[in-house]
Design an enzyme around this catalytic site. Sequence first.
Site, PDB file in Angstrom:
ATOM      1  N   GLY A 157       0.830  -1.209   0.000  1.00  0.00           N
ATOM      2  CA  GLY A 157       0.000   0.000   0.000  1.00  0.00           C
ATOM      3  C   GLY A 157       0.856   1.246   0.000  1.00  0.00           C
ATOM      4  CG  ASN A 176      -0.529  -7.343   2.127  1.00  0.00           C
ATOM      5  OD1 ASN A 176      -1.086  -6.528   1.402  1.00  0.00           O
ATOM      6  ND2 ASN A 176      -0.308  -7.110   3.413  1.00  0.00           N
ATOM      7  CG  LEU A 229      -6.191  -7.702  -0.121  1.00  0.00           C
ATOM      8  CD1 LEU A 229      -6.853  -8.625   0.900  1.00  0.00           C
ATOM      9  CD2 LEU A 229      -7.211  -7.237  -1.160  1.00  0.00           C
ATOM     10  CG  HIS A 285      -6.261  -2.422   6.596  1.00  0.00           C
ATOM     11  ND1 HIS A 285      -4.972  -2.629   6.136  1.00  0.00           N
ATOM     12  CD2 HIS A 285      -6.209  -1.298   7.359  1.00  0.00           C
ATOM     13  CE1 HIS A 285      -4.189  -1.671   6.592  1.00  0.00           C
ATOM     14  NE2 HIS A 285      -4.913  -0.854   7.341  1.00  0.00           N
ATOM     15  CD  GLU A 292      11.644  19.525  -1.761  1.00  0.00           C
ATOM     16  OE1 GLU A 292      10.848  18.618  -2.102  1.00  0.00           O
ATOM     17  OE2 GLU A 292      12.123  20.335  -2.573  1.00  0.00           O
ATOM     18  CG  HIS A 348      15.214  32.017  -0.978  1.00  0.00           C
ATOM     19  ND1 HIS A 348      16.387  31.385  -0.636  1.00  0.00           N
ATOM     20  CD2 HIS A 348      15.464  32.684  -2.119  1.00  0.00           C
ATOM     21  CE1 HIS A 348      17.306  31.661  -1.536  1.00  0.00           C
ATOM     22  NE2 HIS A 348      16.784  32.449  -2.442  1.00  0.00           N
TER      23      HIS A 348
END
Lengths: 622, 622
Positions: free
Chosen positions: A155, A184, A186, A260, A366, A415
């Site tokens: 993910g 995996n 999912l 999940h 960054e 800046h």
Amino acid sequence: MAVTSTISTSTIDTVKEKARRLGVYSMMSTTAAGSGHPTSCLSAAQLVAGVFFYAMKFDPKNPNSPDGDRFVLSKGHAAPLLYAALAEAGVFPLSRMMTLRQFSSEMEGHPTPLVPGVDAATGSLGQGLSVGAGLAIGAKLDGSSTRVYVLLGDGELAEGQVWEAAAFSGHYKLDNLTAIADINRLGQSEPTMYQHDMEIYRRKFDSEGFDVQVIDGHDVAAVLAALDHAKSTKGRPQAIVACTIKGHGVSFIADKEHWHGKPLSKDELARALQETGTVAPIPPDDGKSYARKSLPKPPDFPPPAAPDYKADAKVATREAYGYALKRLAPVNPHIVAISGDVKNSTFSEIFGDAYPDRFYQGYIAEQNMVSAGVGLAARGRVPFLDTFACFLSRAYDQVRMTAISRASIKLCGSHCGVSIGEDGPSQMALEDLAMFRAVNGSIIFYPSDAVSTERLTEAAARAEGITYIRTSRPKTPIIYSTDEKFPVPGFKVLRKSEKDRATVIGAGITLHEALNAADQLKEQGIAIRVIDLYCVKPIDGDAIAAELKATGGRLVTVEDHFEEGGIGEAVLSALSDAGTAPSKVRRLAIHGMPHSGKPEELIDAFGISARHIVDAVAAIGS
Amino acid sequence: MAVTSTISTSTIDTVKEKARRLGVYSMMSTTAAGSGHPTSCLSAAQLVAGVFFYAMKFDPKNPNSPDGDRFVLSKGHAAPLLYAALAEAGVFPLSRMMTLRQFSSEMEGHPTPLVPGVDAATGSLGQGLSVGAGLAIGAKLDGSSTRVYVLLGDGELAEGQVWEAAAFSGHYKLDNLTAIADINRLGQSEPTMYQHDMEIYRRKFDSEGFDVQVIDGHDVAAVLAALDHAKSTKGRPQAIVACTIKGHGVSFIADKEHWHGKPLSKDELARALQETGTVAPIPPDDGKSYARKSLPKPPDFPPPAAPDYKADAKVATREAYGYALKRLAPVNPHIVAISGDVKNSTFSEIFGDAYPDRFYQGYIAEQNMVSAGVGLAARGRVPFLDTFACFLSRAYDQVRMTAISRASIKLCGSHCGVSIGEDGPSQMALEDLAMFRAVNGSIIFYPSDAVSTERLTEAAARAEGITYIRTSRPKTPIIYSTDEKFPVPGFKVLRKSEKDRATVIGAGITLHEALNAADQLKEQGIAIRVIDLYCVKPIDGDAIAAELKATGGRLVTVEDHFEEGGIGEAVLSALSDAGTAPSKVRRLAIHGMPHSGKPEELIDAFGISARHIVDAVAAIGS
């Protein structure tokens, strides 16, 4: 990639059993907690067991030792799996792992460095490979044989930062870094973009210069062989891309959506253990804390050479930052720097040219720069990271996570504000003070001349936690003698008389406008108190209140920043905490959207020039 | 890729001459301005000339027309090249282009949508491909044949967001999107990571599902053939990876380091023009503004069906957000949503399940999600974008740029504060109010019940600029009747008497704590005024001051957010702007680093529960 036959069956069986236990512990602890991510643990159980109980050089008595290998759980929601591995390795008792997610436990929902063996907080996805790259660079700087393993979820491979980190690691040939991707299939809410298309991941890592192995992540023999191959790979980082099943090993959750971040009920756990086998009973927690007693702190160092500017010089604070780093380098060998492809604008090149071995080109990435800094700090380095202040907003999540990591990094943003001029609003930081003030435990320096910049950069090198140094583009006069001290918190009173009509607080470019205004007002016979708020956080509210009281409570703040969250609000807030408030106040700050123009045009047009300060003092009365 | 022979020599010659002029204008305008990036323009002159004067369907009289093709200059520092192309196309006079970077001109240092033909501000690198993806999706939703061209620099290809955007574009098969990468080898401070290794870039775009052509970016015939091929490609986005020379065509700057962001002196310009050839004299600027008179605004729409919660229901505000979107969908067909793989936690799936054609899975890539929203908004859509509030910090730079784009997007951040509980600090937004308050022109809603969530989500759909909706994880009681109105700015006084001892201001979970505190205090015979600050920005300071005055100036604020930049400071700031200050104040907010635990444990431990409000009211006196 043929699986080598040099790994004995008994070794494989041992790791298999470790993996089984880690999976079981992950289910048990999340069920006990009533929340957590057991299926995300089960997909990676063999991978983590292989790393901890086969590949890693790891001393459970000294789990954060720089001599050992390091493990970063980039997919932080699999924390129970990590805690299980650490417990199984003997870092703390299994009973402690079972206190997962409790208020009184260091076993938090996502890992933090309070847990022994953890270097950096994870849980905001996609940051771990950058942390690992920082650790790997740090190990190389140390001449150490430490290897770094980073476990990523699929993910999180959607996060751009992962590919910034991969490119960075490939570029610097970090062959002591192994990325292990747990594919995996999912995500949280539905299948991932590429599901089990392993070849896409192979191509992606390959194109970043990684040695790539695609394996079955549940085949322990394959996992161990891949770890062996990775360890023997020279000249480039390695990726082990592992095809796995979320919820592996438990039929009713394996490869299923909507599982999940959901623990098993007690009944479901019982059913699951019938499939996986059980473990010996775990005794109750003894209530003892296993949190690390101390975390890495910036080392002390002798004073650097004093700044040597001529009193009539005009030097931009951004340039003084470069001189400061160069002067600090010989007295503090731990200092390293990364610049986001702007070293010639932030002037970190002054340091980089003198100490090329301690300077890293971070390119325009960054997020990776900041998280790599966390890895470097965990390895005992003192990282200074720079880009235009506005582009640090690109890494705000990483800065936030740095605070949770309790890491000491130093960020220089050049800046700031409209005073940059012609480049226009995309290059102007006008929200950076708000952003950094809201970071837990942060320190914010905003120097107004070259001397204070140098002294505050030294203070940053000594400081714990996140220190932000805000530098300005225009050249400005020297205000301070080279032996001036700048305590933290603190400010300087630069103009003061018995009959000051108001206290005017500025910093950076606006301090010079305030001094200019004081001169103009003096000609009208009006005295004002002028304060250089070189330290924007923390602020000593009582000390400010004392100055304010001496000027009838009349306050003018002036800043090259939007009103929200800037100096004006910081001062009001500090005064409020000190139990007071100004009797009258004018806060001059940027309102509306700025645009291109000459710096002096913009400073005036957006209401923060000397003229506006003079007007504000007049308006505030006496 | 063979160059087709169907493009006539005269066409090629015409584009060559256009490219030559665009290069010359870029040098002239930056020399006149005394700053800017001529070398970054010269590398892309043939590419931009090919797009504008060969490939694009473009009406200079209506340069932002949704019927036309769109061009996004992701490498925003090449603004002079874009302005030159627009001027050469006749959108505005060449004389106006020559006002580059002047205070009075819309021709800013980096493009903004004030310039006719521009859809989104660029200048923070790596965002343009996401904007282009949003425009491309919007065109497909419109059933339009519009194609979108995005010019990227190689320096910015180091930004992870570019690869988030590439993956997103590949996944959604955006065959109306062409990325043109100007690989000129030199970054700002030194050569890029891959310099002219074109094959790496080919592999990277290829692995994201792009049709890739690698060409000589100065060979106009090749450029036009590549654009033709891209236009005829079906089923996937295209990348034209162009090998170019920074400063191309001028011998003393071509392929030279230390020429980034540096204009030619007048003498150097004269020498350069000897090499490139000159152009007809450009008359002086007429001083007339060519800025766009109007920018896209969210369309008006009829009222949605009223919320229909039972008075005794407990509904999380995050869930009500999903219902709100679903109820808005039929009355506002322009609404679309993207979720960062958390639609089942933010509840945007309630909308997505009902309107799958208007819902996009954004995966875990918050930066791309926000910038794609800007593209959608520029195309007339009303984008609602959601993730956990803490992960919006990942896209702060993109939010900042959205403000400069004057784009109207709506961001929903769920799971704010310590009240999320066990997941721990990495998942807790505690700086989001500070972050969004500092965004120019932003509106911030922080609803405390399901009804206000629905009404404020409707208000967000109608609002111009950036609207942030902060939702909470816990289920909370319904406070308001379904016909309650929520003006902006505004707040609700929920407890009020003649003898209120203090004004207590909360929002979200802390409002419920404040109501609880009011009940507890009532039993002690103490009345307090309780305010629901559902709109955190803007705040009507006069109206707050009036309530405060009625309670003796005694103020308590309580928020599930760090102290800096949150509700307490927002209220102090609004009061200050209204010329007043509380007589006594207690600001309850999160201090220190939170950790995992039960929501109610954390709310209490971190000092924002009813008990602490009761104590604060007592401490503040009467």
